[in-house]
Design an enzyme around this catalytic site. Structure first.
Site, PDB file in Angstrom:
ATOM      1  N   ASP A 175      37.312  41.075  38.254  1.00  0.00           N
ATOM      2  CA  ASP A 175      38.323  40.319  39.166  1.00  0.00           C
ATOM      3  C   ASP A 175      39.659  40.737  39.337  1.00  0.00           C
ATOM      4  O   ASP A 175      40.399  41.279  38.315  1.00  0.00           O
ATOM      5  CB  ASP A 175      38.347  38.872  38.764  1.00  0.00           C
ATOM      6  CG  ASP A 175      38.908  37.896  40.004  1.00  0.00           C
ATOM      7  OD1 ASP A 175      38.291  37.712  41.130  1.00  0.00           O
ATOM      8  OD2 ASP A 175      39.917  37.376  39.717  1.00  0.00           O
TER       9      ASP A 175
ATOM     10  N   GLU B  66      36.937  44.464  41.408  1.00  0.00           N
ATOM     11  CA  GLU B  66      37.213  44.334  42.626  1.00  0.00           C
ATOM     12  C   GLU B  66      38.385  45.057  42.876  1.00  0.00           C
ATOM     13  O   GLU B  66      39.632  44.606  42.332  1.00  0.00           O
ATOM     14  CB  GLU B  66      37.011  42.806  42.578  1.00  0.00           C
ATOM     15  CG  GLU B  66      37.591  42.326  44.176  1.00  0.00           C
ATOM     16  CD  GLU B  66      38.601  40.905  43.957  1.00  0.00           C
ATOM     17  OE1 GLU B  66      38.403  40.333  45.192  1.00  0.00           O
ATOM     18  OE2 GLU B  66      39.085  40.690  43.068  1.00  0.00           O
TER      19      GLU B  66
HETATM   20  C1  GLC Z   1      39.293  37.560  43.459  1.00  0.00           C
HETATM   21  C2  GLC Z   1      38.063  36.613  43.972  1.00  0.00           C
HETATM   22  C3  GLC Z   1      38.712  35.478  44.535  1.00  0.00           C
HETATM   23  C4  GLC Z   1      39.876  34.777  43.439  1.00  0.00           C
HETATM   24  C5  GLC Z   1      41.131  35.857  43.239  1.00  0.00           C
HETATM   25  C6  GLC Z   1      41.751  35.085  42.258  1.00  0.00           C
HETATM   26  O1  GLC Z   1      39.722  38.159  44.488  1.00  0.00           O
HETATM   27  O2  GLC Z   1      37.017  37.087  44.578  1.00  0.00           O
HETATM   28  O3  GLC Z   1      37.840  34.483  45.096  1.00  0.00           O
HETATM   29  O4  GLC Z   1      40.499  33.719  44.529  1.00  0.00           O
HETATM   30  O5  GLC Z   1      40.373  36.885  42.730  1.00  0.00           O
HETATM   31  O6  GLC Z   1      40.996  35.070  40.938  1.00  0.00           O
END
Ligand code: GLC
Length: 573
Positions: free
Chosen positions: A225, A289
């Site tokens: 994440d 991500e």
């Molecule tokens: C990422 C997740 C999202 C979350 C953020 C903070 O972008 O996909 O859903 O709110 O991280 O953890």
């Protein structure tokens, strides 16, 4: 058939590459997938009982967004225990059972790792609050004195990604000499999500243990994440453009894309590689991500044995335009891992493709708000385009991620009542941004019933986000027997993708149409495959081909063999 890839326990396929390089991964938002106990919240037993559906759909792996204990300040991305299952979602025995049943169905399990921040309820953050400024407990997080005469101003001008300040001031539990009020802690997201201090060795050791804990339980990979966050410039300088995150600009900054990340990811890759399967390293993977402003910003994450894969969101960020799509694809294919890039057209953070594609423009922070005028039931154009995008997603070189419900063509539920909304983005912007609840509404499994089969019990509690009254029309059961349904298209595409030797990992060659064929997006893959889509407003001639293997819509090809607007086909060469 890419034989080795489906062989249980093998990490490399018959063609000598790792399973994840061309896998189709299905993203599960567990609270909204299937509810076994009828409390209105999806859970692991619900997911486990639906594995046959996913096996039948034809996916290779599932990625579960967080199912850990959490006060739900951000849908579970505020983790209060990294090594447990939220009791509302099941138990560790349920998780182990899921991995085991997944193996039987040849479906691997990827879990979400949330290293940028934890929950403010996490025992280590609670210990930091209870301890004094300057203590080792505080050093695990980013605490600073405020600016101004009495420290009443935040330490710098950073803003939270969800709106408001990125800093919250604490009330000191212990009396402070001089009687000063409290320090401030950094949270790039909600105040309930304090950022870890990655310059602290204990934080490294802690996450090493968390990673091993899940790998030891048999997970095939980690989705990391906010992989572009994590490290901050130690000087915490003011941001020259403090609104850049709210405006979705993802360029390198004092808190994004820091060079220190590369070393961290190399160390995690080494952990992954220390778990060989059948003697082959590379069986366990990680996908970051990473929201980036350009493929160049993505590159360092992949180099020098960094993360095996990073998401590119270029197809989400492209406007509905063949030139923009081609540019997006080219940028990613030029990266070191181009031949095994993961593609995605939606996830739990962006409005559903069926609704998003109603608009011609690229996805931006206001997209969810712009969709309100469409409601959730007027999206014929968007649905047609989403079917085209699905065939593109599954024809590109590399792997593909499908967010739950995309295969059902679910629209964004843009008109959720304010009282039902849970997303901190909605709360922190005082409703100015509608946030992401509209793509997280629980799935419909049956055409009728109190919650359209979301729960498997006779009289379930209302689902945690309300489903629209016509949700049953999108249900799995309603679509299974209908050859023209979204679900039938996805099932056919996944079957073909698995069987066709040209699909999955590899390369493509663009095929240009005649000069007036504006809107044509066409490429060939070897052996013997052509993808053609029409993103323009007039029909375009199809390139020379053999048969039509699959069409995105029944009327994709006209009587003269022309490809109609917003339609795509898979062709044999
Ligand atoms: C990422 C997740 C999202 C979350 C953020 C903070 O972008 O996909 O859903 O709110 O991280 O953890």
């Amino acid at each position: 058939m890419r034989g080795g890839q489906r062989q249980k326990g093998r990490c490399v396929s018959g063609q000598g590459h790792a399973w994840w390089e061309d896998a189709v991964v299905y993203e599960v938002y567990p609270r909204s997938f299937a509810d076994a106990d009828g409390n209105g919240i999806g859970d692991l037993p619900g997911l486990r009982s639906r594995l046959p559906y996913l096996a039948d759909l034809g996916v290779d792996a599932i990625w579960l967004t967080p199912f850990y204990p959490s006060p739900l300040a951000d849908g579970g991305y505020d983790v209060s225990d990294y090594r447990a299952v939220d009791p509302l979602l099941g138990s560790m025995a349920d998780f182990d059972g899921l991995v085991k049943d997944g193996e039987a169905h040849q479906i691997r399990v990827i879990v979400d790792l949330v290293p940028n921040h934890c929950s403010s309820a996490h025992p280590l953050f609670q210990a930091a609050l209870a301890a004094a400024p300057g203590s080792p407990e505080r050093a695990r997080f980013i605490f600073r004195e405020g600016r101004g005469r009495d420290g009443e101003l935040p330490p710098n001008n950073w803003k939270s990604m969800f709106g408001g300040l990125a800093w919250t001031r604490v009330t000191e539990a212990l009396p402070i000499p001089g009687g000063r009020p409290g320090q401030w802690y950094l949270h790039l997201f909600d105040a309930g999500q304090p950022d870890w201090n990655w310059r602290n060795e204990e934080v490294h050791a802690f996450f090493g243990q968390v990673i091993r804990f899940w790998l030891d339980r048999g997970v095939a990979g980690l989705r990391v994440d906010v992989a572009h966050g994590i490290y901050k410039d130690p000087d915490l300088p003011d941001d020259p453009d403090p609104d850049h995150l709210l405006n979705a600009v993802n360029a390198p900054s004092a808190y994004h894309h820091r060079p220190e990340l590369q070393q961290l990811y190399r160390s995690w890759r080494a952990i992954l590689d220390s778990y060989p399967a059948d003697g082959f390293p590379g069986a366990r993977t990680a996908i970051g991500e990473v929201w980036a402003d350009s493929p160049g910003t993505l590159r360092p994450y992949l180099e020098s044995r960094g993360l095996p894969q990073v998401f590119n969101f270029d197809l989400i960020m492209a406007s509905w335009d063949a030139v923009a799509f081609r540019k997006a694809v080219d940028g990613v294919l030029a990266l070191a891992d181009g031949s095994r890039a993961p593609w995605v057209i939606g996830n739990h953070d962006v409005p559903r493709p069926v609704s998003r594609y109603q608009l011609d423009e690229a996805f931006g922070p206001q997209t969810a708000n712009r969709l309100v005028s469409f409601g959730h039931d007027r999206h014929e154009r968007g649905a047609r385009r989403a079917r085209l995008a699905a065939l593109l997603l599954l024809a590109l070189p590399g792997s593909a991620y499908i967010y739950q419900g995309e295969e059902l063509g679910l629209p964004e539920v843009a008109d959720l009542p304010a009282a039902a909304r849970q997303d901190p983005q909605f709360r922190r912007t005082h409703g100015q941004s509608l946030g992401r609840d509209g793509c997280r509404v629980p799935l419909p499994w049956t055409p009728a019933g109190a919650d359209f089969g979301f729960s498997e019990t006779a009289s379930p509690a209302p689902s945690w986000l309300p489903q629209p009254p016509d949700w049953g029309g999108y249900s799995v059961e309603a679509q299974l027997g209908d050859p023209s349904s979204f679900l039938s298209l996805y099932r056919a595409a996944l079957r073909l993708r698995r069987a066709h030797p040209a699909l999955g990992r590899g390369t493509l060659r663009w095929v240009d149409g005649p000069h007036d064929a504006e809107g044509l997006l066409c490429f060939a893959r070897e052996p013997g495959f052509v993808f053609a889509a029409n993103l323009g407003q007039a029909a375009v001639p199809l390139p020379p081909h053999g048969e039509i293997l699959l069409a995105s819509v029944p009327d994709a090809v006209g009587p003269e063999g022309e490809l109609r607007p917003d339609a795509a086909v898979w062709l044999s060469a």
